[in-house]
Design a protein around this motif. Structure first.
Motif, mmCIF file in Angstrom:
data_model
loop_
_atom_site.group_PDB
_atom_site.id
_atom_site.type_symbol
_atom_site.label_atom_id
_atom_site.label_comp_id
_atom_site.label_asym_id
_atom_site.label_seq_id
_atom_site.Cartn_x
_atom_site.Cartn_y
_atom_site.Cartn_z
ATOM 1 N N HIS A 109 30.579 30.616 46.875
ATOM 2 C CA HIS A 109 31.829 31.352 46.693
ATOM 3 C C HIS A 109 33.044 30.474 47.000
ATOM 4 O O HIS A 109 33.028 29.718 47.973
ATOM 5 C CB HIS A 109 31.861 32.575 47.609
ATOM 6 C CG HIS A 109 33.083 33.423 47.427
ATOM 7 N ND1 HIS A 109 34.153 33.360 48.287
ATOM 8 C CD2 HIS A 109 33.405 34.329 46.470
ATOM 9 C CE1 HIS A 109 35.093 34.204 47.871
ATOM 10 N NE2 HIS A 109 34.657 34.795 46.777
ATOM 11 N N THR A 111 37.646 30.507 46.507
ATOM 12 C CA THR A 111 38.889 31.117 46.050
ATOM 13 C C THR A 111 39.917 30.008 45.919
ATOM 14 O O THR A 111 39.779 28.929 46.498
ATOM 15 C CB THR A 111 39.416 32.184 47.027
ATOM 16 O OG1 THR A 111 39.626 31.578 48.302
ATOM 17 C CG2 THR A 111 38.465 33.359 47.135
ATOM 18 N N ARG A 130 45.632 32.952 40.528
ATOM 19 C CA ARG A 130 44.722 33.118 41.659
ATOM 20 C C ARG A 130 43.328 33.263 41.062
ATOM 21 O O ARG A 130 43.140 34.014 40.107
ATOM 22 C CB ARG A 130 45.101 34.353 42.476
ATOM 23 C CG ARG A 130 46.387 34.149 43.244
ATOM 24 C CD ARG A 130 46.772 35.392 44.043
ATOM 25 N NE ARG A 130 47.961 35.154 44.819
ATOM 26 C CZ ARG A 130 49.211 35.247 44.356
ATOM 27 N NH1 ARG A 130 49.409 35.590 43.109
ATOM 28 N NH2 ARG A 130 50.233 34.990 45.139
ATOM 29 N N GLU A 132 38.827 33.203 41.681
ATOM 30 C CA GLU A 132 37.680 33.347 42.551
ATOM 31 C C GLU A 132 36.439 32.972 41.762
ATOM 32 O O GLU A 132 36.240 33.444 40.643
ATOM 33 C CB GLU A 132 37.558 34.793 43.039
ATOM 34 C CG GLU A 132 36.346 35.044 43.905
ATOM 35 C CD GLU A 132 36.263 36.483 44.382
ATOM 36 O OE1 GLU A 132 35.757 36.681 45.492
ATOM 37 O OE2 GLU A 132 36.688 37.398 43.645
#
Length: 145
Positions: A109, A111, A130, A132
Motif C-alpha cells: 500500500h 499514498t 492525490r 493511492e
C-alpha cells in the motif's frame, strides 16, 4: 481543453509510475497494483479515475525515479522513513513545476500527492493529484505497465 488532458493524464501518469529512491529499495511487492487518483485542477470539479500498473521485480528494487514523461525531470530527491519526495520541472509542450510525495506504509500500500503549476502560452493551471496504490495480485494478467 489541451491543458486539462495533459495535466490529468501526463501529471497523473508521472505519479502513477513513480518508483522510489535508494531508501526504498524493496519498497513494494512485484505484481499488479490498482491505483486510484483524485485530481483537482484550478477552476474545475474534482475528477477521480482508476488505473492498473504491473510493477516488476526490477522496479521494486529501483533506486531512481521512473517517468513516462521524458520532458519532466526530478530534482531535490529525498527518501527516508517510508517517504520519498522530489521537486519536478517539466519543459516541453507544457511547462510546469511542482512537487511529488509518495509514502509506502507497507509492501502492499502507498499514498501520494503530486502538485503542479503549468503554463501553456498565457494560460496557467494548477493541479493536485492525490493517489493511492494497492497491491492486488502477483499475477499481472494482461497488464504490462
Amino acid at each position: 481543453m489541451q491543458i486539462s488532458k495533459w495535466a490529468l493524464g501526463g501529471f497523473a501518469a508521472l505519479a502513477l509510475v513513480a518508483t522510489t529512491g535508494s531508501a526504498f529499495a524493496d519498497h513494494g511487492k512485484a505484481g499488479l497494483w490498482k491505483i486510484t487518483t483524485t485530481s483537482q485542477m484550478s477552476g474545475q470539479k474534482v475528477q477521480s479515475f482508476s488505473s492498473e500498473h504491473c510493477m516488476t521485480v526490477a522496479e521494486t528494487k529501483n533506486d531512481t525515479i521512473a517517468s513516462q514523461n521524458a520532458s519532466c525531470k526530478m530534482t531535490n530527491e529525498k527518501a527516508g522513513g517510508g517517504t520519498f519526495s522530489a521537486d519536478m520541472v517539466c519543459n516541453g509542450q507544457v511547462n510546469g513545476s511542482g512537487s511529488l510525495t509518495v509514502t509506502y506504509d507497507s509492501p502492499t500500500h502507498y499514498t501520494g500527492q503530486l502538485t503542479m503549476a503549468s503554463k501553456t502560452g498565457s494560460a496557467t493551471s494548477h493541479v493536485t493529484n492525490r493517489f493511492e496504490g494497492k497491491w492486488a495480485s502477483a499475477n499481472c494478467g494482461k497488464v504490462t505497465h
